[in-house]
Design an enzyme around this catalytic site. Structure first.
Site, PDB file in Angstrom:
ATOM      1  N   LYS A  75      25.457  71.846  22.842  1.00 55.89           N
ATOM      2  CA  LYS A  75      25.879  70.779  24.070  1.00 55.89           C
ATOM      3  C   LYS A  75      26.290  72.067  25.456  1.00 55.89           C
ATOM      4  O   LYS A  75      26.376  71.224  26.361  1.00 55.89           O
ATOM      5  CB  LYS A  75      27.525  70.650  22.930  1.00 55.89           C
ATOM      6  N   LYS A 128      17.020  58.940  12.707  1.00 58.23           N
ATOM      7  CA  LYS A 128      18.431  58.987  12.058  1.00 58.23           C
ATOM      8  C   LYS A 128      19.080  57.277  12.406  1.00 58.23           C
ATOM      9  O   LYS A 128      18.812  57.244  13.528  1.00 58.23           O
ATOM     10  CB  LYS A 128      19.850  59.248  12.063  1.00 58.23           C
ATOM     11  N   LYS A 148      23.601  54.875  17.577  1.00 60.80           N
ATOM     12  CA  LYS A 148      23.120  53.781  19.056  1.00 60.80           C
ATOM     13  C   LYS A 148      22.672  54.451  20.167  1.00 60.80           C
ATOM     14  O   LYS A 148      22.425  53.533  21.076  1.00 60.80           O
ATOM     15  CB  LYS A 148      24.979  54.421  19.693  1.00 60.80           C
TER      16      LYS A 148
HETATM   17  P1  AMP Z   1      28.731  60.041  15.214  1.00 62.00           P
HETATM   18  O1  AMP Z   1      29.006  58.722  15.361  1.00 62.00           O
HETATM   19  O2  AMP Z   1      26.836  59.727  14.833  1.00 62.00           O
HETATM   20  O3  AMP Z   1      28.352  61.361  14.730  1.00 62.00           O
HETATM   21  O4  AMP Z   1      28.338  59.320  12.907  1.00 62.00           O
HETATM   22  C1  AMP Z   1      29.973  59.449  12.538  1.00 62.00           C
HETATM   23  C2  AMP Z   1      29.636  59.586  11.266  1.00 62.00           C
HETATM   24  O5  AMP Z   1      28.880  58.858  11.102  1.00 62.00           O
HETATM   25  C3  AMP Z   1      28.597  60.844  10.693  1.00 62.00           C
HETATM   26  O6  AMP Z   1      29.993  61.477  10.085  1.00 62.00           O
HETATM   27  C4  AMP Z   1      27.529  60.162   9.442  1.00 62.00           C
HETATM   28  O7  AMP Z   1      28.599  61.055   8.510  1.00 62.00           O
HETATM   29  C5  AMP Z   1      27.591  59.441   9.745  1.00 62.00           C
HETATM   30  N1  AMP Z   1      26.607  58.666  10.058  1.00 62.00           N
HETATM   31  C6  AMP Z   1      26.086  58.253  11.802  1.00 62.00           C
HETATM   32  N2  AMP Z   1      24.567  57.897  11.578  1.00 62.00           N
HETATM   33  C7  AMP Z   1      24.538  57.655  10.043  1.00 62.00           C
HETATM   34  C8  AMP Z   1      23.328  56.960   9.725  1.00 62.00           C
HETATM   35  N3  AMP Z   1      21.976  56.812  10.223  1.00 62.00           N
HETATM   36  N4  AMP Z   1      23.219  57.350   8.426  1.00 62.00           N
HETATM   37  C9  AMP Z   1      24.119  57.631   7.970  1.00 62.00           C
HETATM   38  N5  AMP Z   1      25.547  58.312   7.983  1.00 62.00           N
HETATM   39  C10 AMP Z   1      25.125  58.308   9.346  1.00 62.00           C
END
Ligand code: AMP
Ligand code: TRP
Length: 326
Positions: free
Chosen positions: A110, A192, A195
């Site tokens: 970051k 992955k 968003k």
């Molecule tokens: P984020 O807001 O991207 O940090 O995601 C929040 C939580 O969702 C993370 O702690 C991951 O465990 C899960 N997560 C996010 N993207 C994925 C993905 N593409 N596949 C599986 N789990 C995900």
């Protein structure tokens, strides 16, 4: 077991978030004392818009309630409404070695990304996170792989505090979702689902049926025609099989048999129907909650009261041990 996790106030959830994280939380809330916190103070370490923060917090609460968090079974609250988080953050600052914070991978990343805004909060982020976790005498912290290092630091801080002042905090453990729950983008199946990636590759948890259909039908598949799970050679179809299997609870092996002679088109059509069916209740619940803002605010207020009672009891012990007045 006491379970605690933090939710960033971003609002839009996709099926990756659901399958990789929220689904486990919903199962956990049935058997454990779960505390889920919308971490608005953590949202301040990188640039944010004061005009939209409150709306984002509320939308995040609605999204998680829509996805299945049950206010009867867990505590859901906003971090800044329980002042003990900031208070313990300061006290732990004096226990945590600065070298540990400079080593954190998220800080390094970051501070590269926000070169012109490396504030103290960015460095201190993991100590606030430790305060979040330790206030609730947490046993288990369900998080993504990227947050594991911060939970390890929390353990280090807890150990150090307990060693110096006597047993005060439970030493928490990170709970990382089983692998296989890594959902990939429908457009770039080696990346992955996220968003911030290609929007066509990301299925929102509250997407309308038509959007689900468009995205699934245009998902990238691989050369050949067979529906076979092989993430290395067939990443596209393997990802779709994973999604199908997790939503239907049918093992991948059985799906391979079922769709053996049916081709990609038929498989995608079946997946579309499955997703529309499974996501329908989430969309409905969220729509209902969006109309009932006062109700959602009340859930959060009640949540803050319950959280505060636990947090205050820990703070009382901590202050006493550190030699501070009541
Ligand atoms: P984020 O807001 O991207 O940090 O995601 C929040 C939580 O969702 C993370 O702690 C991951 O465990 C899960 N997560 C996010 N993207 C994925 C993905 N593409 N596949 C599986 N789990 C995900
Ligand atoms: N740092 C976490 C993230 O970026 C969010 C978070 C804040 C958290 N406090 C927490 C997670 C406490 C677990 C426990 O995703």
């Amino acid at each position: 077991m006491r379970v605690f996790s933090g939710i960033r106030p971003t609002g839009d959830l996709h099926i990756g978030n659901y399958l990789g994280a929220i689904k486990q939380w919903i199962e956990l809330q049935n058997e454990n004392e779960c505390v889920f916190c919308i971490v608005d103070l953590h949202a301040l370490v990188t640039p944010w818009d004061p005009k939209t923060l409150q709306k984002n917090i509320l939308e995040t609460a609605v999204a998680y309630l829509g996805a299945g968090l049950d206010p009867e079974k867990c505590i859901l609250f906003i971090q800044s409404q329980v002042k003990e988080h900031s208070e313990l953050n300061w006290l732990l600052n004096n226990i945590c070695p600065m070298g540990e914070l400079l080593r954190m991978t998220q800080y390094k990343e970051k501070s590269k990304q926000y070169k012109n805004n490396i504030n103290m909060g960015l460095l201190d982020y993991p100590v606030l996170m430790s305060a979040d976790i330790l206030l609730y005498q947490t046993n288990a912290v369900p998080v993504g792989e990227d947050q594991k290092q911060h939970v390890e630091l929390t353990r280090t801080i807890a150990k150090k505090f307990n060693g110096k002042f006597g047993q005060t905090f439970v030493e928490p453990k990170a709970m990382i979702a089983k692998s296989g729950a890594r959902i990939m983008s429908l457009q770039e199946p080696k990346k992955k689902m996220s968003k911030t990636g290609n929007p066509k590759g990301c299925i929102g948890l509250f997407d309308e049926p038509n959007d689900i259909k468009k995205k699934v039908m245009s998902a990238v598949t691989d050369t050949g025609k067979t529906i076979k799970y092989s993430p290395k050679t067939k990443p596209g179809i393997s990802n779709l099989l994973t999604i199908y299997s997790l939503f239907s609870e049918i093992p991948i092996k059985e799906l391979e048999k079922e769709f053996a002679n049916k081709g990609y088109g038929a498989f995608k059509k079946a997946l579309t129907e499955l997703l529309i069916l499974k996501l329908e209740p989430f969309r409905k619940k969220r729509k209902e909650l969006l109309k009932r803002e006062v109700y959602t605010a009340e859930i959060l207020n009640q949540g803050a009261k319950k959280a505060q009672a636990i947090a205050a009891s820990t703070m009382q012990k901590v202050k006493k041990k550190m030699g501070l007045p009541d």
